[in-house]
Design an enzyme around this catalytic site. Structure first.
Site, short mmCIF file in Angstrom:
data_model
loop_
_atom_site.label_atom_id
_atom_site.label_comp_id
_atom_site.label_asym_id
_atom_site.label_seq_id
_atom_site.Cartn_x
_atom_site.Cartn_y
_atom_site.Cartn_z
N CYS A 34 8.77 3.57 50.43
CA CYS A 34 8.04 4.63 51.13
C CYS A 34 7.66 5.77 50.18
CB CYS A 34 8.92 5.14 52.27
SG CYS A 34 8.35 6.65 53.06
N CYS A 37 8.63 9.27 51.43
CA CYS A 37 10.09 9.43 51.32
C CYS A 37 10.46 9.86 49.91
CB CYS A 37 10.80 8.12 51.66
SG CYS A 37 10.52 7.51 53.34
#
Length: 109
Positions: A34, A37
């Site tokens: 991600c 993230c």
């Protein structure tokens, strides 16, 4: 460099680390693939350092621990959840900047 104050949560220790915590918890549902993230990771680490003792900052990898994200209906990452007294009190989906993250956690501090 990751903060040593960020607790790694798994499906197996979720209750002990998050729900049974004596202090409020910020839980970051994350994944290694991600991009957003990875962008907020330094902010999460800095938050863990500056709120040590007042807020428990945790991360859980959704790929390695599928039960917890399923239980909380996680559909996208990053998803940040605040817990207080074993109850979820707030949730945010998507990346935040530093000021937004501070505002988000202020709900439980």
């Amino acid at each position: 460099m990751a903060s040593d104050k960020v607790h790694q949560v798994t499906d197996d220790n979720f209750d002990a680390e998050v729900l049974q915590s004596d202090i409020p918890v910020l839980l970051d549902f994350t994944a290694t693939w991600c991009g957003p993230c990875k962008r907020i990771a330094p902010l999460i680490d800095a938050l863990a350092d500056k709120t040590d003792g007042r807020l428990k900052v945790c991360k859980i990898d959704i790929d390695d621990n599928p039960r917890s994200p399923m239980k909380y209906g996680i559909r996208g990452v990053p998803t940040l959840m605040l817990f207080k007294g074993g109850e979820k009190v707030a949730q945010h989906v998507g990346a935040l900047n530093g000021a937004q993250l501070d505002d988000f956690v202020r709900q439980v501090l």
